[in-house]
Design an enzyme around this catalytic site. Structure first.
Site, PDB file in Angstrom:
ATOM      1  N   ASP A 242       0.797  -1.232   0.000  1.00 24.74           N
ATOM      2  CA  ASP A 242       0.000   0.000   0.000  1.00 24.74           C
ATOM      3  C   ASP A 242       0.828   1.280   0.000  1.00 24.74           C
ATOM      4  O   ASP A 242       0.299   2.372  -0.208  1.00 24.74           O
ATOM      5  CB  ASP A 242      -0.956   0.020   1.202  1.00 24.74           C
ATOM      6  CG  ASP A 242      -0.266  -0.311   2.521  1.00 24.74           C
ATOM      7  OD1 ASP A 242       0.780   0.304   2.822  1.00 24.74           O
ATOM      8  OD2 ASP A 242      -0.778  -1.174   3.255  1.00 24.74           O
ATOM      9  N   HIS A 257       6.951  -7.318  -1.400  1.00 24.43           N
ATOM     10  CA  HIS A 257       5.927  -7.791  -2.334  1.00 24.43           C
ATOM     11  C   HIS A 257       5.541  -6.725  -3.353  1.00 24.43           C
ATOM     12  O   HIS A 257       4.477  -6.796  -3.961  1.00 24.43           O
ATOM     13  CB  HIS A 257       4.693  -8.274  -1.565  1.00 24.43           C
ATOM     14  CG  HIS A 257       4.951  -9.505  -0.767  1.00 24.43           C
ATOM     15  ND1 HIS A 257       4.086  -9.985   0.200  1.00 24.43           N
ATOM     16  CD2 HIS A 257       6.002 -10.372  -0.777  1.00 24.43           C
ATOM     17  CE1 HIS A 257       4.589 -11.088   0.750  1.00 24.43           C
ATOM     18  NE2 HIS A 257       5.750 -11.342   0.174  1.00 24.43           N
ATOM     19  N   CYS A 265       3.914  -2.691 -17.939  1.00 24.71           N
ATOM     20  CA  CYS A 265       3.465  -3.668 -18.931  1.00 24.71           C
ATOM     21  C   CYS A 265       4.079  -5.030 -18.629  1.00 24.71           C
ATOM     22  O   CYS A 265       5.282  -5.136 -18.391  1.00 24.71           O
ATOM     23  CB  CYS A 265       3.851  -3.204 -20.331  1.00 24.71           C
ATOM     24  SG  CYS A 265       3.501  -4.416 -21.628  1.00 24.71           S
ATOM     25  N   CYS A 268       6.588  -5.704 -21.998  1.00 23.82           N
ATOM     26  CA  CYS A 268       7.826  -4.950 -22.236  1.00 23.82           C
ATOM     27  C   CYS A 268       8.373  -4.270 -20.987  1.00 23.82           C
ATOM     28  O   CYS A 268       9.447  -3.674 -21.023  1.00 23.82           O
ATOM     29  CB  CYS A 268       7.611  -3.907 -23.328  1.00 23.82           C
ATOM     30  SG  CYS A 268       6.541  -2.521 -22.852  1.00 23.82           S
ATOM     31  N   CYS A 286       3.752  -1.439 -26.617  1.00 27.10           N
ATOM     32  CA  CYS A 286       3.774  -2.726 -27.318  1.00 27.10           C
ATOM     33  C   CYS A 286       2.415  -3.404 -27.407  1.00 27.10           C
ATOM     34  O   CYS A 286       2.289  -4.465 -28.018  1.00 27.10           O
ATOM     35  CB  CYS A 286       4.771  -3.667 -26.660  1.00 27.10           C
ATOM     36  SG  CYS A 286       4.235  -4.283 -25.047  1.00 27.10           S
ATOM     37  N   ASN A 346       0.853  -8.852  17.117  1.00 26.51           N
ATOM     38  CA  ASN A 346      -0.227  -9.175  16.190  1.00 26.51           C
ATOM     39  C   ASN A 346      -1.544  -9.265  16.948  1.00 26.51           C
ATOM     40  O   ASN A 346      -1.562  -9.596  18.139  1.00 26.51           O
ATOM     41  CB  ASN A 346       0.056 -10.500  15.474  1.00 26.51           C
ATOM     42  CG  ASN A 346      -0.732 -10.629  14.176  1.00 26.51           C
ATOM     43  OD1 ASN A 346      -1.044  -9.638  13.519  1.00 26.51           O
ATOM     44  ND2 ASN A 346      -1.077 -11.851  13.797  1.00 26.51           N
TER      45      ASN A 346
END
Length: 375
Positions: A242, A257, A265, A268, A286, A346
């Site tokens: 993000d 990530h 693209c 290309c 392309c 967590n």
């Protein structure tokens, strides 16, 4: 006890060991203006309760005191000078008995400074917990421990996952209530979907991009940025795409990530704009299919981000893992690559996280706010 001792002298710090005690006394002459002195009981430092204490250059000259109880005549008119009255003794390593409520934070700060400068942080957790209960009774021992480790560390790396961003109202794919119950990214966030089912792939990532609209970094992101600025942390390795760590002000961020805010693209590799992807345009160079710059299932992690993250992890004294289930390989292996202390924060904790040195169950922003109040 906190009893007045003649002419309204009050106990500011009371310290003990077998055979004696030291007390820092204070008297408020005018509102906010204190004068301090110390009172000493006979003490034999050979009887210190702390078995981990080893005499240092600053403590070897300490000898048993001869009188049973006496006040040291020298008075101090400032807090800095008051603490210096205790310099003759290894006071952070003694047994804390009492701290005056009005001086709790100042005593804690003085303790941290003294331990860092004179004892190289050689203070056992049992002793530290005693101090924290007296100085910081409103904070849990785990918060105090993390704040101490953070201040003591010379190199700290933070690893964040989806749980870091949920307080910004970004859906967490992996929580029990997350999108994993509705959409399995392993069927759409793949190179196979990109090439063979582009409509589904495009719909999925368009939905994710729309979900970010109106979302901003929360207080926890801002705290991590402030910690980097202060030199408390040296790097952030994140599984999130993000871009909120950058937006909050962090500079040393490694996006394992990739980023959903960048587009290119597939054919290309030329850069593209967000609106070109959302409108389902083809590459203007392309004619290939456009995609966000995220790592899809089956793709390698960005080499530079992985190498730099691993380098920081390996030289860290402290690694703080926040808001990740640690289920996605190879990022899940990073906490195991350090010889330093490891902390896991967590909202959901289970037995699989038992190998961390410290485990704190709670929301990322809330935990970081509490720890930040202590550093």
């Amino acid at each position: 006890m906190n009893k007045a001792m003649g002419n309204d002298w009050k106990t500011i710090i009371s310290l003990g060991a077998e055979g004696g005690s030291i007390t820092l006394l204070g008297k408020e002459q005018q509102p906010g203006q204190w004068v301090f002195k110390k009172a000493v009981n006979e003490m034999n430092f050979d009887d210190l309760e702390d078995e981990s204490f080893q005499p240092t250059e600053s403590t070897e000259e300490v000898r048993p005191l001869k009188s049973s109880l006496y006040n040291r005549g020298k008075e101090a008119t400032s807090w800095e000078k008051a603490i210096k009255l205790l310099d003759h003794y290894p006071w952070p390593l003694l047994n804390p008995r009492e701290v005056h409520p009005a001086f709790r934070k100042r005593v804690w700060n003085a303790l941290q400074k003294e331990v860092k400068e004179k004892y190289g942080y050689r203070i056992d957790s049992h002793r530290l917990n005693k101090w924290s209960k007296l100085c910081l009774p409103e904070y849990s021992p785990k918060m105090v421990t993390l704040s101490t480790w953070l201040q003591n560390s010379t190199h700290t790396t933070v690893l964040t996952g989806a749980g870091m961003s949920t307080e910004s109202n970004i859906p967490d794919f992996r929580s029990k209530e997350g999108w994993w119950n509705n959409i399995d990214p392993r069927t759409v966030a793949t190179t196979d979907a990109l090439r063979n089912n582009y409509d589904l792939f495009h719909e999925f990532y368009s939905m994710r991009i729309d979900a970010l609209k109106g979302c901003t970094p929360h207080k926890g992101h801002e705290i991590l940025a402030a910690w980097e600025y202060k030199g408390l942390i040296q790097a952030i390795a994140t599984q999130n795409v993000d871009g909120f760590h950058y937006a909050a002000g962090n500079k040393n961020v490694y996006e394992l990530h990739g980023s959903i805010q960048k587009f290119h693209c597939e054919n290309c590799a030329k850069s593209a704009k967000e609106d070109e992807f959302l409108s389902k345009s083809n590459c203007k160079f392309c004619g290939g299919k456009l995609r966000p710059g995220v790592v899809l299932f089956g793709e390698m992690l960005p080499e530079e981000s992985w190498t730099e993250s691993l380098s920081h992890i390996r030289k860290s004294d402290l690694v703080i893992v926040i808001g990740t289930s640690l289920e996605v390989y190879p990022a899940s292996q990073l906490p195991q690559m350090t010889s330093g202390k490891t902390v896991y924060i967590n909202a959901e904790v289970d037995a699989s996280h038992h190998n961390f040195d410290l485990i704190i169950e709670g929301k990322a922003g809330e935990v970081l706010k509490l720890v930040d109040e202590l550093v």
